[in-house]
Enzyme design. Structure first.
Site, PDB file in Angstrom:
ATOM      1  N   GLU A  48     -12.677  12.435   9.904  1.00 53.89           N
ATOM      2  CA  GLU A  48     -12.555  13.327   8.760  1.00 53.89           C
ATOM      3  C   GLU A  48     -13.112  12.663   7.502  1.00 53.89           C
ATOM      4  O   GLU A  48     -13.026  11.446   7.340  1.00 53.89           O
ATOM      5  CB  GLU A  48     -11.080  13.694   8.532  1.00 53.89           C
ATOM      6  CG  GLU A  48     -10.493  14.536   9.655  1.00 53.89           C
ATOM      7  CD  GLU A  48      -9.025  14.860   9.450  1.00 53.89           C
ATOM      8  OE1 GLU A  48      -8.604  15.919   9.940  1.00 53.89           O
ATOM      9  OE2 GLU A  48      -8.306  14.060   8.813  1.00 53.89           O
TER      10      GLU A  48
ATOM     11  N   CYS B 260     -15.109  11.203  -0.072  1.00 56.81           N
ATOM     12  CA  CYS B 260     -14.365  10.108   0.550  1.00 56.81           C
ATOM     13  C   CYS B 260     -14.772  10.047   2.020  1.00 56.81           C
ATOM     14  O   CYS B 260     -14.514  10.995   2.770  1.00 56.81           O
ATOM     15  CB  CYS B 260     -12.871  10.368   0.403  1.00 56.81           C
ATOM     16  SG  CYS B 260     -11.819   9.150   1.218  1.00 56.81           S
TER      17      CYS B 260
ATOM     18  N   CYS C 238      -7.905   3.223  13.146  1.00 53.32           N
ATOM     19  CA  CYS C 238      -7.850   1.973  12.382  1.00 53.32           C
ATOM     20  C   CYS C 238      -6.945   0.980  13.102  1.00 53.32           C
ATOM     21  O   CYS C 238      -5.932   1.360  13.684  1.00 53.32           O
ATOM     22  CB  CYS C 238      -7.309   2.245  10.973  1.00 53.32           C
ATOM     23  SG  CYS C 238      -7.376   0.816   9.865  1.00 53.32           S
TER      24      CYS C 238
ATOM     25  N   CYS D  29      -1.065   0.107   8.825  1.00 54.10           N
ATOM     26  CA  CYS D  29      -0.217   0.135   7.627  1.00 54.10           C
ATOM     27  C   CYS D  29       0.870   1.199   7.812  1.00 54.10           C
ATOM     28  O   CYS D  29       0.600   2.298   8.315  1.00 54.10           O
ATOM     29  CB  CYS D  29      -1.048   0.440   6.384  1.00 54.10           C
ATOM     30  SG  CYS D  29      -2.280  -0.829   6.008  1.00 54.10           S
TER      31      CYS D  29
ATOM     32  N   CYS E 140       0.303   4.967   6.514  1.00 56.28           N
ATOM     33  CA  CYS E 140      -0.994   5.613   6.741  1.00 56.28           C
ATOM     34  C   CYS E 140      -1.057   6.300   8.100  1.00 56.28           C
ATOM     35  O   CYS E 140      -0.833   5.675   9.144  1.00 56.28           O
ATOM     36  CB  CYS E 140      -2.111   4.580   6.622  1.00 56.28           C
ATOM     37  SG  CYS E 140      -3.766   5.267   6.872  1.00 56.28           S
TER      38      CYS E 140
ATOM     39  N   GLY F 100     -10.178   4.252   8.591  1.00 60.81           N
ATOM     40  CA  GLY F 100     -10.696   2.942   8.960  1.00 60.81           C
ATOM     41  C   GLY F 100     -10.743   1.948   7.817  1.00 60.81           C
ATOM     42  O   GLY F 100     -10.558   2.295   6.642  1.00 60.81           O
ATOM     43  N   GLU F 101     -10.987   0.703   8.169  1.00 64.39           N
ATOM     44  CA  GLU F 101     -11.121  -0.414   7.232  1.00 64.39           C
ATOM     45  C   GLU F 101     -12.599  -0.793   7.166  1.00 64.39           C
ATOM     46  O   GLU F 101     -13.167  -1.306   8.138  1.00 64.39           O
ATOM     47  CB  GLU F 101     -10.275  -1.599   7.712  1.00 64.39           C
ATOM     48  CG  GLU F 101     -10.615  -2.950   7.105  1.00 64.39           C
ATOM     49  CD  GLU F 101     -10.557  -2.992   5.585  1.00 64.39           C
ATOM     50  OE1 GLU F 101     -11.562  -3.416   4.981  1.00 64.39           O
ATOM     51  OE2 GLU F 101      -9.511  -2.612   5.010  1.00 64.39           O
TER      52      GLU F 101
ATOM     53  N   SER G 208     -13.263   0.385  -0.481  1.00 65.71           N
ATOM     54  CA  SER G 208     -11.847   0.019  -0.501  1.00 65.71           C
ATOM     55  C   SER G 208     -11.499  -0.828   0.711  1.00 65.71           C
ATOM     56  O   SER G 208     -11.970  -0.563   1.822  1.00 65.71           O
ATOM     57  CB  SER G 208     -10.982   1.291  -0.508  1.00 65.71           C
ATOM     58  OG  SER G 208      -9.614   0.968  -0.466  1.00 65.71           O
TER      59      SER G 208
ATOM     60  N   SER H 162      -6.356  -2.443  -1.720  1.00 63.32           N
ATOM     61  CA  SER H 162      -5.052  -1.830  -1.453  1.00 63.32           C
ATOM     62  C   SER H 162      -3.986  -2.914  -1.554  1.00 63.32           C
ATOM     63  O   SER H 162      -3.954  -3.833  -0.732  1.00 63.32           O
ATOM     64  CB  SER H 162      -5.043  -1.201  -0.056  1.00 63.32           C
ATOM     65  OG  SER H 162      -5.949  -0.129   0.005  1.00 63.32           O
ATOM     66  N   LEU H 163      -3.107  -2.792  -2.529  1.00 65.81           N
ATOM     67  CA  LEU H 163      -2.158  -3.875  -2.811  1.00 65.81           C
ATOM     68  C   LEU H 163      -0.722  -3.475  -2.441  1.00 65.81           C
ATOM     69  O   LEU H 163      -0.128  -4.057  -1.560  1.00 65.81           O
ATOM     70  CB  LEU H 163      -2.277  -4.259  -4.290  1.00 65.81           C
ATOM     71  CG  LEU H 163      -1.808  -5.646  -4.687  1.00 65.81           C
ATOM     72  CD1 LEU H 163      -2.479  -6.099  -5.970  1.00 65.81           C
ATOM     73  CD2 LEU H 163      -0.300  -5.712  -4.862  1.00 65.81           C
ATOM     74  N   HIS H 164      -0.141  -2.516  -3.151  1.00 68.03           N
ATOM     75  CA  HIS H 164       1.112  -1.841  -2.792  1.00 68.03           C
ATOM     76  C   HIS H 164       2.401  -2.646  -2.964  1.00 68.03           C
ATOM     77  O   HIS H 164       3.472  -2.048  -2.939  1.00 68.03           O
ATOM     78  CB  HIS H 164       1.032  -1.246  -1.401  1.00 68.03           C
ATOM     79  CG  HIS H 164      -0.218  -0.459  -1.159  1.00 68.03           C
ATOM     80  ND1 HIS H 164      -0.690   0.476  -2.068  1.00 68.03           N
ATOM     81  CD2 HIS H 164      -1.120  -0.485  -0.145  1.00 68.03           C
ATOM     82  CE1 HIS H 164      -1.821   0.990  -1.607  1.00 68.03           C
ATOM     83  NE2 HIS H 164      -2.105   0.428  -0.458  1.00 68.03           N
TER      84      HIS H 164
ATOM     85  N   HIS I  35       2.447  10.349  -0.068  1.00 75.34           N
ATOM     86  CA  HIS I  35       2.562  11.628   0.617  1.00 75.34           C
ATOM     87  C   HIS I  35       3.283  11.374   1.932  1.00 75.34           C
ATOM     88  O   HIS I  35       2.755  10.683   2.811  1.00 75.34           O
ATOM     89  CB  HIS I  35       1.181  12.231   0.857  1.00 75.34           C
ATOM     90  CG  HIS I  35       0.377  12.339  -0.407  1.00 75.34           C
ATOM     91  ND1 HIS I  35      -0.506  11.351  -0.809  1.00 75.34           N
ATOM     92  CD2 HIS I  35       0.356  13.288  -1.379  1.00 75.34           C
ATOM     93  CE1 HIS I  35      -1.051  11.707  -1.960  1.00 75.34           C
ATOM     94  NE2 HIS I  35      -0.539  12.871  -2.319  1.00 75.34           N
TER      95      HIS I  35
ATOM     96  N   CYS J 234      -4.369  10.876   0.067  1.00 76.00           N
ATOM     97  CA  CYS J 234      -4.382   9.453   0.418  1.00 76.00           C
ATOM     98  C   CYS J 234      -3.399   9.154   1.551  1.00 76.00           C
ATOM     99  O   CYS J 234      -2.226   9.495   1.478  1.00 76.00           O
ATOM    100  CB  CYS J 234      -4.029   8.633  -0.820  1.00 76.00           C
ATOM    101  SG  CYS J 234      -4.007   6.853  -0.546  1.00 76.00           S
TER     102      CYS J 234
END
Length: 342
Positions: free
Chosen positions: A93, A106, A113, A117, A120, A158-159, A190, A212-214, A288, A331
């Site tokens: 997608e 995007c 992936c 995480c 995700c 994916g990364e 990213s 991506s930190l979080h 989300h 996201c």
């Protein structure tokens, strides 16, 4: 019959090899690239400055390889999610996000992936394959909104730095004169912090970077992102400090906010301390909720307090507006597990 090789996704050096293989001079590679990346043709037959016999010869071995999306969904806010079939029988997608002053796409870099995480949906479906440069570029070239695009973000499935070779081919084609000729400032990649790929990106590219930190606390980040065990965020930050982000290239830090997990003033102060001295921006993102994950979104007033705390500490911070949640395009929500079962 042998499957044809796709020209879309080839660099100029790749196309020189194609030209020589069918007896064309090396400079014909530039002509072929011009037809694909600038004129956006969908068939070799349209490349009319190549002789008909050579076009026929090319068509025996190659095709352009631009394939339309197999499905789409439109959000109430104008966001469009596209579904693409890829050659391994899977689906990916990508998301078109229009706004007043820009139109962003995007894109995905992998089918699924490996990073898993917690927050995700892509990670929940596991990893199937790296996308080829053709499959990545096709997400851009085949959508009706191509001519409207102002920005591109590698923030889909994916990364990206787990697929560096194909990623760098795509970045070359996007920014090179023979390709799309885009400014690197229109592109953001990213990552969750794969240091080997990140190092290469920092050395070879001037595109923007998003991390991506979080959570500023390693133990908490590890509970959200298993990669913390292999590539701690403090090591990622140490690497970033070695590069200049005060001029053309920009670095931002993505921070999804979870209620009662990473949304306190203490977290904001620790984050400001971690990023002190780096010319950067922090983007706060509303979480989300996804099935079977014990996380809830932080309240807007808490996000605003967090944002104000960072700004007062000298860290530029904004709250990113949520887009496409009603079509599962926001996201962390991209997943094709259901599509694959149809």
């Amino acid at each position: 019959m042998e499957e044809k090789v796709h020209l879309l996704g080839m660099t100029i050096d790749d196309l020189k090899g194609v030209a020589l293989r069918v007896g064309l001079p090396a400079y014909a590679a530039k002509q072929i690239a011009d037809w694909i990346y600038k004129k956006k043709v969908t068939s070799i037959h349209e490349m009319t400055n190549l002789s008909l016999p050579k076009r026929n010869q090319l068509e025996e071995l190659y095709d352009v390889g631009c394939m339309s999306p197999v499905d789409s969904a439109v959000s109430v806010d104008g966001t469009i999610k596209y579904l693409f079939s890829v050659n391994n029988g899977k689906f990916i997608e990508s998301v078109f996000i229009p706004s007043k002053d820009r139109a962003t796409l995007c894109v995905s870099s992998q089918v699924g992936c490996k990073m898993d995480c917690l927050f995700c949906m892509t990670g929940k479906q596991g990893f199937s394959a790296n996308l080829t440069s053709n499959e990545i570029l096709n997400q851009i070239q085949s959508i009706p909104e191509l001519s409207q695009l102002t920005n591109l973000v590698f923030m889909g499935m994916g990364e990206p730095f787990d697929n560096t070779n194909e990623l760098f081919k795509v970045l070359d084609i996007l920014t090179a004169d023979y390709g799309y000729g885009w400014s690197p400032k229109r592109i953001t990649v990213s990552t969750i912090g794969l240091i080997k790929g990140l190092q290469r990106f920092l050395d070879e590219s001037t595109c923007h970077l998003a991390i991506s930190l979080h959570s500023p606390f390693p133990e908490e980040r590890l509970a959200l992102m298993p990669i913390e065990k292999v590539y701690p965020i403090v090591e990622v930050i140490q690497l970033i400090r070695q590069y200049d982000f005060a001029h053309q290239r920009r670095v931002s830090f993505e921070y999804i906010m979870f209620e009662g997990k990473n949304d306190s003033v203490q977290h904001a102060k620790a984050l400001a301390s971690l990023l002190k001295g780096i010319s950067c921006r922090v983007n706060l993102i509303r979480y989300h909720a996804i099935p079977d994950v014990p996380l809830q979104p932080a309240e807007l007033k808490i996000m605003e307090l967090f944002c104000d705390t960072l700004n007062k500490k000298g860290i530029t911070c904004t709250i990113r507006m949520s887009r496409g949640e009603d079509i599962m395009a926001a996201c962390g929500m991209l997943s094709t597990a259901k599509s694959r079962q149809k």
